[in-house]
Write a protein that holds these residues in place. Structure first.
Motif, PDB file in Angstrom:
ATOM      1  N   GLU A  47      37.798  38.450  50.200  1.00 21.45           N
ATOM      2  CA  GLU A  47      37.436  37.539  49.115  1.00 21.45           C
ATOM      3  C   GLU A  47      37.869  38.116  47.773  1.00 21.45           C
ATOM      4  OE1 GLU A  47      35.995  34.498  48.977  1.00 21.45           O
ATOM      5  OE2 GLU A  47      36.028  34.332  51.154  1.00 21.45           O
ATOM      6  N   GLN A  48      37.623  39.410  47.571  1.00 22.04           N
ATOM      7  CA  GLN A  48      38.007  40.063  46.322  1.00 22.04           C
ATOM      8  C   GLN A  48      39.524  40.041  46.130  1.00 22.04           C
ATOM      9  OE1 GLN A  48      36.549  44.077  46.026  1.00 22.04           O
ATOM     10  NE2 GLN A  48      34.520  43.547  46.779  1.00 22.04           N
ATOM     11  N   SER A  51      41.192  36.517  45.730  1.00 31.93           N
ATOM     12  CA  SER A  51      40.881  35.907  44.431  1.00 31.93           C
ATOM     13  C   SER A  51      41.768  36.470  43.335  1.00 31.93           C
ATOM     14  CB  SER A  51      39.406  36.122  44.086  1.00 31.93           C
ATOM     15  OG  SER A  51      38.568  35.450  45.003  1.00 31.93           O
ATOM     16  N   ASP A  55      44.951  34.184  41.388  1.00 35.67           N
ATOM     17  CA  ASP A  55      44.988  33.975  39.937  1.00 35.67           C
ATOM     18  C   ASP A  55      46.339  34.329  39.322  1.00 35.67           C
ATOM     19  OD1 ASP A  55      42.463  32.933  39.734  1.00 35.67           O
ATOM     20  OD2 ASP A  55      41.498  34.836  39.224  1.00 35.67           O
ATOM     21  N   HIS A  74      38.980  30.113  52.380  1.00 38.19           N
ATOM     22  CA  HIS A  74      39.519  30.136  51.019  1.00 38.19           C
ATOM     23  C   HIS A  74      39.811  28.742  50.457  1.00 38.19           C
ATOM     24  CE1 HIS A  74      39.686  34.430  50.969  1.00 38.19           C
ATOM     25  NE2 HIS A  74      40.541  34.504  51.968  1.00 38.19           N
ATOM     26  N   LYS A  77      38.451  27.812  46.828  1.00 42.42           N
ATOM     27  CA  LYS A  77      39.239  28.378  45.734  1.00 42.42           C
ATOM     28  C   LYS A  77      40.585  27.663  45.586  1.00 42.42           C
ATOM     29  CE  LYS A  77      38.797  32.618  47.393  1.00 42.42           C
ATOM     30  NZ  LYS A  77      37.641  32.516  48.295  1.00 42.42           N
ATOM     31  N   LYS A  81      42.009  24.590  42.436  1.00 41.83           N
ATOM     32  CA  LYS A  81      43.217  24.697  41.609  1.00 41.83           C
ATOM     33  C   LYS A  81      44.127  23.470  41.739  1.00 41.83           C
ATOM     34  CE  LYS A  81      43.362  29.724  41.228  1.00 41.83           C
ATOM     35  NZ  LYS A  81      43.434  29.754  39.745  1.00 41.83           N
TER      36      LYS A  81
END
Length: 256
Positions: A47-48, A51, A55, A74, A77, A81
């Motif tokens: 997850e970290q 992400s 970005d 995911h 997220k 976008k």
């Protein structure tokens, strides 16, 4: 004592190890409980890493393929976008069923084996593949299929169990009805993946790693696995990278 020693030797020398389970069968077994793992270190680190990498690219109005989408971990997220289209690909029907429960209108494709023949050339803007690449045996064929399907100005995000950890004996395991299941993996060095994708015009835009260190020790403590923690302490446990291709890159790939 001699008889007991012989018993131990017979056990360790002649007892067959349980073979690793192929991905499709393993994830079909795991699917029902996959989204209920609050103490899963790899999912937390993924997850970290994902992400951070997500970005670095523009997803809005892009066509995105999630290779090894599983239950769509995911997708919140990605959908936030605003892609033009998001399609999930996976070998596990059970995992795709889990995704469809959360996203009934979601577009999914069940893969047969490792290859992705459904992909049309020059049809995708972004491929994301999380915690999947090491499950792929015929990695050359798959990367070639991805490269052909991706447009000239394309991006690829990959995260996975670090090959260094796999080479040291790291395993992806889970339990079903008290029985431990180990999933089959292949060791694909990060440098090798970068080199192979470079042949298709891709360059590294971002690279992330996470180590086994004090920040994650509590995950091992909860599972009474401090011996495993000590074995891998200071080693990378997960990696992630974003690679991009420009028109110059695709021209160079075609000329080669």
């Amino acid at each position: 004592m001699i008889a007991q020693l012989k018993g131990y030797l017979n056990h360790f020398l002649f007892t067959k190890k349980v073979p690793d389970t192929p991905s499709e069968a393993a994830y079909d077994l795991w699917a029902a409980d996959y989204d209920n793992q609050p103490d899963n270190l790899m999912l937390a680190l993924d997850e970290q890493v994902f992400s951070v990498l997500l970005d670095t690219i523009d997803v809005e109005n892009k066509i995105v393929a999630d290779m090894g989408c599983g239950t769509g971990r995911h997708w919140p997220k990605l959908l936030a976008k605003h892609p033009a289209k998001l399609t999930g690909y996976d070998v596990s029907g059970g995992m795709l069923d889990g995704l469809k429960i959360k996203y009934p209108q979601g577009d999914v494709v069940k893969l047969e084996g490792d290859l992705v023949p459904q992909l049309k050339e020059n049809s995708i803007d972004i491929i994301v593949s999380t915690l999947t690449v090491a499950h792929i045996g015929n990695i050359d064929d798959v990367l070639q299929a991805w490269a052909k399907a991706l447009k000239p100005n394309a991006s690829v995000i990959i995260t996975d169990f670090h090959p260094e950890a796999l080479a040291m004996g790291g395993k992806r395991t889970f339990s079903v009805q008290g029985q431990k299941v180990s999933i089959r993996n292949h060791v694909h060095p990060v440098s090798m993946l970068i080199t192979k994708l470079a042949a298709y015009g891709f360059t590294v835009a971002a690279l992330e790693e996470r180590l086994v260190d004090e920040r994650v020790k509590h995950y091992y403590e909860k599972k009474n696995a401090l011996s495993v923690y000590e074995k891998f302490k200071g080693r990378p446990i997960i990696y992630g990278m974003c690679l991009t291709r420009t028109k110059n890159g695709i021209q160079q790939f075609k000329s080669n």
